[in-house]
Design an enzyme around this catalytic site. Structure first.
Site, PDB file in Angstrom:
ATOM      1  N   HIS A 137       1.152  -3.867   9.134  1.00  0.00           N
ATOM      2  CA  HIS A 137       2.732  -3.736   8.917  1.00  0.00           C
ATOM      3  C   HIS A 137       3.408  -3.199  10.111  1.00  0.00           C
ATOM      4  CE1 HIS A 137       2.762  -5.003   4.652  1.00  0.00           C
ATOM      5  NE2 HIS A 137       1.594  -4.102   4.285  1.00  0.00           N
ATOM      6  N   HIS A 169       0.699  -1.209   0.099  1.00  0.00           N
ATOM      7  CA  HIS A 169      -0.024   0.080   0.023  1.00  0.00           C
ATOM      8  C   HIS A 169       0.705   1.149  -0.048  1.00  0.00           C
ATOM      9  CE1 HIS A 169      -3.238  -2.667   0.874  1.00  0.00           C
ATOM     10  NE2 HIS A 169      -4.053  -1.818   0.870  1.00  0.00           N
TER      11      HIS A 169
END
Length: 412
Positions: A202, A151
């Site tokens: 993440h 992303h």
């Protein structure tokens, strides 16, 4: 009629074949992983406490609001969103921008997922980290490895290229406009990066990796995009070269420590890129040159554009369905004809987990043939890979070839 390949194109494809052979023979992926993975894992474990503190701190003030905000932002920079949005760009008259964005996404997806599967580093451990997956797409993303953050990588590249295109298209020389645009890009990228950590998807090292790789890819793309576009629109042997490139990139993809959805994502965009390139190369002078009507111009008003959407979206859905059905029929037939043993993970239940064709001696013989041709360690090939490529290539081709032809016929 185009010739097969030029010397340079043949050299590029031979270079990829050589890399596949060398990397397989010397086990390059495992050696790189053994060198990098332990350090990354230690970083991820070390940053667990930092992620917990960020989650606890932000939840004190906004709680459910931030859950929804960062989930929505993640959806807005996901691959499914881009897949739905890109056809509208093509039909709005901004063909160059649309094809550059498509190829840039495909490039980011391939490089990012290759790195993910080479390193095979885990995401933050859940629990203790709270992971928020608001959509099915996010649940599938959580099954991938962590480094780099896709992303973050995609946001850096696509928002950066969007700013470059807007400034070039408007020919703005105002320093204040450029500064404001840059600040908006920085704010958007920062929000996405923070959101990936907040959602528990993440760790910090993943986000930094995605940011760094994104900046490198963006710099490369800004310098090479015009050359790539010139090749696609006016080059020689474009379709045959890109078909060979798409096929070889599948074999060049690294094998992860454990299977993840990353390869399937790349395969889909591999098909999309090929469909776009093949369609644009064939119809550039009719539908995609710089002189076509742009949205909000007298030639393409908003009602006409809405009409294009109402006609185009159902059409590409039908083409995707038909391409998938056709591939499910003819790919097993072709594989059996050439003696290539295949299996199907999900699309063909009759082939689930088993090779087709004759018994073991013939399967072994055909697998030796495959190894000779493709330098592959596989004895059985997953036909789902071919089905994915065909259906997404068909969808992308319809976006830039079939649907614009329908628009022309309907005078939209």
């Amino acid at each position: 009629m185009e010739s097969i390949l030029t010397v340079k194109q043949f050299g590029v494809l031979c270079g990829i074949v050589s890399w596949v052979f060398v990397s397989s023979y010397f086990n390059v992926t495992k050696k790189l992983r053994s060198f990098v993975q332990p350090w990354i894992i230690r970083r991820v474990e070390t940053e667990t406490l930092m992620i917990l503190r960020i989650q606890e701190f932000l939840q004190k003030y906004r709680n459910g609001f931030l859950d929804s905000l960062f989930s929505v932002l993640s959806c807005c920079v996901s691959v499914p969103f881009y897949t739905a949005f890109l056809p509208l760009l093509f039909w709005s008259g901004h063909g160059k921008f649309a094809r550059q964005m498509t190829l840039l996404i495909a490039f980011c997806d391939y490089v990012g997922n290759c790195l993910k599967d080479v390193v095979s580093a885990p995401r933050p451990t859940c629990p203790p980290v709270r992971r928020i997956t608001a959509t099915k797409d996010e649940e599938e993303n959580a099954m991938e490895y962590g480094l780099p953050s896709s992303h973050t990588l995609n946001t850096v590249c696509l928002s950066g290229y969007l700013l470059h295109y807007v400034l070039s298209y408007t020919q703005s020389e105002d320093a204040m406009v450029k500064l404001v645009g840059l600040l908006l890009v920085v704010l958007f990228v920062s929000s996405i990066a923070l959101g990936r950590v907040y959602l528990g998807m993440h760790s910090g090292i993943d986000v930094i990796g995605g940011l760094t790789l994104g900046l490198v890819i963006l710099a490369f793309w800004l310098s090479a995009s015009e050359h790539i576009d010139s090749f696609i629109t006016a080059g020689q042997n474009v379709t045959s070269f890109w078909a060979g490139l798409s096929l070889l990139l599948l074999f060049a993809y690294p094998t992860p420590e454990f299977p993840t959805p990353s390869f399937e994502y790349h395969t889909a965009f591999d098909g999309v890129a090929f469909g776009i390139v093949a369609g644009v190369q064939q119809t550039y002078n009719q539908f995609h040159h710089e002189g076509v009507a742009h949205i909000f111009s007298p030639e393409l008003t908003l009602p006409s554009f809405i009409g294009r959407i109402l006609v185009g979206l159902p059409t590409i859905v039908v083409v995707k369905f038909c391409s998938k059905a056709l591939a499910k029929w003819f790919l097993p037939v072709v594989s059996n004809t050439f003696g290539i043993p295949i299996k199907s993970t999900s699309y063909l239940p009759a082939l689930n987990g088993a090779a087709t064709g004759k018994k073991s001696d013939e399967i072994k013989q055909s697998s030796y043939f495959q190894k000779f041709i493709f330098f592959s360690q596989q004895e059985v090939f997953d036909v789902d890979t071919g089905i994915i490529i065909v259906q997404y290539a068909g969808l992308a081709w319809s976006v830039v070839d079939l649907v614009p032809s329908i628009f022309s016929y309907m005078m939209l």
